[in-house]
Design an enzyme around this catalytic site. Sequence first.
Site, PDB file in Angstrom:
ATOM      1  N   LYS A  66       0.963  -1.216   0.320  1.00  0.00           N
ATOM      2  CA  LYS A  66      -0.375  -0.049  -0.369  1.00  0.00           C
ATOM      3  C   LYS A  66       0.755   1.257   0.117  1.00  0.00           C
ATOM      4  O   LYS A  66       1.929   0.998   0.431  1.00  0.00           O
ATOM      5  CB  LYS A  66      -1.081  -0.060   1.392  1.00  0.00           C
ATOM      6  CG  LYS A  66      -1.546   1.240   1.224  1.00  0.00           C
ATOM      7  CD  LYS A  66      -2.455   1.143   2.490  1.00  0.00           C
ATOM      8  CE  LYS A  66      -2.002   1.421   3.839  1.00  0.00           C
ATOM      9  NZ  LYS A  66      -2.336   1.881   5.113  1.00  0.00           N
ATOM     10  N   GLY A  83     -11.278   3.386   7.072  1.00  0.00           N
ATOM     11  CA  GLY A  83     -11.143   2.665   5.853  1.00  0.00           C
ATOM     12  C   GLY A  83     -11.024   2.344   4.264  1.00  0.00           C
ATOM     13  O   GLY A  83     -11.164   1.830   3.757  1.00  0.00           O
TER      14      GLY A  83
END
Length: 296
Positions: A192, A225
């Site tokens: 990520k 989120g």
Amino acid sequence: MAEKLVLPGPASEELGASVAKKLGLELLSGEFKVFPDGESKFTVEGRVSGKSVYIVQSTYPPVDQHLFQLMLAAHNLSQEGARVTAVVPYLAYARQDKEFLPGEGVTLGTVGHLLRSAGIGRLATVDIHSAEGLSLFSFPTYSVSAIPALVDHARRNLPLHDPVVISPDFGASKRTEAFAQLLGVKFEKLEKSRDRTTGEVSVKEAKLEVKGKDVVIVDDIISTGGTVKAAAAEVLRNGGNRVSALCVHGLFVGDAAEKIEKAGVKDLVSTNTVPGKFSKVDVSDALVAHLKTLEE
Ligand code: R5P
């Protein structure tokens, strides 16, 4: 040996009471007040001189208010002659543990200084974002792991068939790998990246062996989120079947939960370091096991 008491702060009333019960300790009475303008006050009832007090106060949003309530109580009690141990199930600012951009303050270090100045002598937390963060504190600290409790929950409650555990980023991978090992299943990690200025998250395309398998994404924190959403998309793109997301600290800021559910995640689970709809896993046993090892 000094008498021990537990003070549950407003952010962790239930968890604090449960820790006290499991330790067989009395609760300390005190009043936390927030004035209409947002100022806080703490008043202790009774004498605490020579006693040892465990303040249980998580620092989820409103972060600064919860942190300040912890500092106010700690300072009051230490001034009154108590030995203060902070039990901070979710330690805010733990992600600000480095100077990521030039000139940025290492805020976790600042928090450590403030807590120490407030009279805190020891601190216990749950799954701090990075173990290195604890080195910014100049007093004894300990991070308890909620991973065994999350694994236990997954085993008992999630309909997992031939599951694979996924770490959404390299930072989370040690914790996630431990989860996979305890569950006895395969583990893979995604890569990520987050734009340090806008906060936007992207996950690199990866070849994951998840086709037709149930997938459990495990992270320490779910905040907006964005990370779980991006990880779930990558898992589904690789043909994953049922996707579950588990985390220790479920902040679920704004529409985080809806965002994650819309991304196709079927089960969303967090612990009670942050109380809420998804906090189905109790960390009190893990905290109690550590607190029992502390010497007075
Ligand atoms: C960061 O490295 C953490 O481990 C989490 O992945 C992150 O805090 C999650 O934040 P969000 O839910 O906002 O993507």
